[in-house]
Design a protein around this motif. Structure first.
Motif, PDB file in Angstrom:
ATOM      1  N   ASN A 270     -16.320  -5.219   0.808  1.00  0.00           N
ATOM      2  CA  ASN A 270     -16.232  -4.021   1.202  1.00  0.00           C
ATOM      3  C   ASN A 270     -15.974  -3.174  -0.144  1.00  0.00           C
ATOM      4  N   SER A 271     -16.018  -3.608  -1.267  1.00  0.00           N
ATOM      5  CA  SER A 271     -15.435  -2.887  -2.421  1.00  0.00           C
ATOM      6  C   SER A 271     -16.511  -3.034  -3.767  1.00  0.00           C
ATOM      7  N   VAL A 277      -7.301  -3.535  -6.246  1.00  0.00           N
ATOM      8  CA  VAL A 277      -6.470  -3.786  -5.305  1.00  0.00           C
ATOM      9  C   VAL A 277      -5.137  -4.060  -5.766  1.00  0.00           C
ATOM     10  N   ALA A 278      -4.130  -3.410  -4.862  1.00  0.00           N
ATOM     11  CA  ALA A 278      -2.752  -3.729  -5.139  1.00  0.00           C
ATOM     12  C   ALA A 278      -1.871  -4.542  -4.025  1.00  0.00           C
ATOM     13  N   LEU A 279      -1.079  -5.336  -4.384  1.00  0.00           N
ATOM     14  CA  LEU A 279      -0.579  -6.015  -3.188  1.00  0.00           C
ATOM     15  C   LEU A 279       1.035  -6.019  -3.433  1.00  0.00           C
ATOM     16  N   PHE A 329      -8.129  -0.453  -2.332  1.00  0.00           N
ATOM     17  CA  PHE A 329      -7.297  -1.299  -1.185  1.00  0.00           C
ATOM     18  C   PHE A 329      -5.939  -1.566  -1.721  1.00  0.00           C
ATOM     19  N   MET A 330      -5.009  -1.740  -0.546  1.00  0.00           N
ATOM     20  CA  MET A 330      -3.561  -2.126  -0.926  1.00  0.00           C
ATOM     21  C   MET A 330      -3.428  -3.081   0.348  1.00  0.00           C
ATOM     22  N   VAL A 331      -2.673  -4.100   0.085  1.00  0.00           N
ATOM     23  CA  VAL A 331      -2.389  -5.119   1.006  1.00  0.00           C
ATOM     24  C   VAL A 331      -0.759  -5.444   1.099  1.00  0.00           C
ATOM     25  N   VAL A 396      -4.020  -4.771   5.734  1.00  0.00           N
ATOM     26  CA  VAL A 396      -5.110  -4.342   4.780  1.00  0.00           C
ATOM     27  C   VAL A 396      -5.228  -2.728   4.899  1.00  0.00           C
ATOM     28  N   PHE A 397      -5.050  -2.087   3.644  1.00  0.00           N
ATOM     29  CA  PHE A 397      -5.281  -0.629   3.690  1.00  0.00           C
ATOM     30  C   PHE A 397      -6.236  -0.124   2.862  1.00  0.00           C
TER      31      PHE A 397
END
Length: 400
Positions: A270-271, A277-279, A329-331, A396-397
Motif C-alpha cells: 500500500n505504498s 515508514v517510522a516506527l 506510514f507510522m507504526v 498501523v497509521f
C-alpha cells in the motif's frame, strides 16, 4: 549473530587451511572473513583475536621457529582484517557520519556492557544456558569432552592450544553486557561443532587402538547417530512439521516477530518505493519486509528510551526527522518487548507520538495480540473503531 557465525566459520576454514598449506592467500582470505564478522557485530573482534593469536602460536609452537614467515603471515592476516573495517570507516567518513559511528560503535556499547549487575547477569546466564542446552545435552557434553580429550590426546602442542583458544574466545562473544540472550549463543556454534568433532575423532582413535573387530569409523558414526536421535524424536515437530509462529512464540515469547512480517507486507503493498515508514517500537525488520526506508538514522527505537544522557537529544533528532519527512506510514507498538523502555527514561517521545499521530494520521491497521498464539488483524476503516481484546497490540497509521 547468524552472520557473525557464518563469516567466522568461513574464516576458520581458510585459517585451518593455512595451517595445513601455509599458503599466503589462505591467511589473507581468513583475515578478510574475520574482518567481516567484526564488521557485522563488535563481538566479532574476539574471532579476530582468536585467529591472530592462533597464527602466533602456530609459529611459536612449531619448530624450527621462522620469524620471517611468522611476521609475513601475521601482517597479511592483519591487513585482511583491517582492510574491511577500514573501508567501512572510510565510507562513513565520506558520508560525514563519523561522530555518529563512534557513538554507536564505541560510546553507547560501553554503556550497554556496563549497566548489568554481575549477579543479575549470572542469573541470566543460568536461565538461558538451561534453555539453550535443553534437548541438546549430548552435543554440549561432547563439546565439553572435546576440551578434555583434546588436551590429553596425542596432538601436537599447537593443536591443543588452538582448541582452548577457540573455546575461550568463542565464549567471550556472548559475555559482553552479561545478558546472554538466546541468539547470542549462535556465535558459539562453530566452536561447539569443532569441539564435538574433536571428541568423536578421539573416540575413533581409541576404538582403533583397542580392537580390530569394529571398524572405528562405523563405531563412531553409530555412536553419533545414537546420541542425536533423541533430539529428532523430541523435536520432530520442529524439524519435520514446523509451525513457525509457535516456534517464534516459544523462543521469543510475545515479541511481535510474526506480526512484523504481516505489517511489513501490508505497508509494501500500500505504498510506493519512495515512501517512508517510522516506527514507535524496536522492530527494524519491518523496514526490510516493507522495503521502505526510515525517515531518521535513529531507526532502532529502544535506543531512544534508555537511561542514557544522550537519549533526550536523540529523541529530539528523531522527532525533527519524522516531522520533516512526513512518512506515509507510522507504526506504534504497545508491547514491552518492542518498546523496551528503561526505568526513568525520558517520556517525551510518547507524548509527542500520541499528539502527532492524532493530528496527522488515520488508524488503518490493527494487530491485536489476543493471546500468545492468536493475533487478530483488522484493516481499513474497521480499524478506527476496533477495541483490542489483548493486552498488547500494534497500530498501523497512514498519513491523512
Amino acid at each position: 549473530e547468524h552472520l557473525v557465525a557464518f563469516f567466522a566459520t568461513a574464516g576458520m576454514y581458510f585459517l585451518f587451511s593455512f595451517f595445513h598449506s601455509r599458503k599466503s592467500i589462505h591467511v589473507l582470505v581468513s583475515g578478510l572473513l574475520f574482518g567481516f564478522s567484526m564488521l557485522i557485530k563488535q563481538t566479532g573482534v574476539f574471532f579476530v583475536l582468536f585467529a591472530g593469536l592462533s597464527i602466533i602460536c602456530f609459529y611459536l609452537l612449531n619448530k624450527p621457529f621462522d620469524l620471517k614467515q611468522a611476521v609475513k603471515h601475521l601482517v597479511l592476516y592483519s591487513l585482511g582484517a583491517a582492510s574491511i573495517v577500514s573501508l567501512a570507516i572510510l565510507i562513513v567518513i565520506a558520508q560525514g557520519a563519523f561522530h555518529e559511528f563512534l557513538y554507536w560503535t564505541y560510546q553507547f556499547p560501553k554503556y550497554y556492557v556496563s549497566d548489568m549487575p554481575f549477579s543479575q547477569g549470572m542469573t541470566s546466564f543460568k536461565v538461558y544456558f538451561t534453555i539453550i542446552t535443553d534437548n541438546y545435552r549430548y552435543l554440549w557434553l561432547f563439546a565439553g569432552g572435546g576440551l578434555i580429550l583434546g588436551s590429553i590426546a596425542k596432538l601436537d602442542r599447537f593443536k591443543k592450544a588452538s582448541i582452548w583458544l577457540l573455546a575461550f574466545f568463542s565464549f567471550c562473544t556472548i559475555w559482553p553486557g552479561l545478558r546472554f540472550y538466546g541468539h547470542y549463543w549462535i556465535q558459539l556454534l562453530p566452536a561447539l561443532s569443532i569441539l564435538a568433532g574433536v571428541t568423536f575423532l578421539s573416540i575413533k582413535e581409541f576404538t582403533r587402538r583397542m580392537t580390530n573387530r569394529i571398524h572405528p569409523t562405523y563405531a563412531t558414526l553409530a555412536l553419533f547417530l545414537i546420541c542425536i536421535s533423541p533430539i529428532f524424536v523430541n523435536e520432530k515437530e520442529y524439524y519435520f512439521r514446523p509451525n513457525f509462529i509457535k516456534i517464534l512464540r516459544e523462543a521469543y515469547s510475545i515479541n511481535p516477530f510474526p506480526e512484523a512480517k504481516v505489517i511489513g507486507d501490508y505497508i509494501k503493498e500500500n505504498s510506493s518505493p519512495h515512501d517512508q515508514v517510522a516506527l514507535i517500537g524496536s522492530e527494524p525488520e519491518i523496514y526490510y519486509y516493507a522495503d521502505r526506508r526510515a525517515p531518521s538514522k535513529h531507526a532502532y527505537f529502544s535506543y531512544l528510551v534508555k537511561n542514557d544522557p544522550r537519549s533526550p537529544i536523540i529523541q529530539k533528532e528523531f522527532i525533527a526527522d519524522v516531522e520533516k519527512a512526513k512518512p506515509k506510514f507510522m507504526v506504534f507498538f504497545k508491547n514491552p518487548f518492542s518498546l523496551f523502555v528503561y526505568p526513568d527514561a525520558d517520556q517525551t517521545i510518547f507524548t509527542w507520538a500520541t499528539k502527532y499521530l492524532g493530528e496527522h494520521y488515520n488508524l488503518v491497521g490493527f494487530a491485536d495480540m489476543v493471546d500468545t498464539y492468536e493475533t487478530k488483524y483488522v484493516w481499513g476503516a474497521s480499524a478506527a473503531d476496533y477495541k483490542p481484546k489483548g493486552k498488547y497490540y500494534i497500530g498501523v497509521f497512514e498519513r491523512k
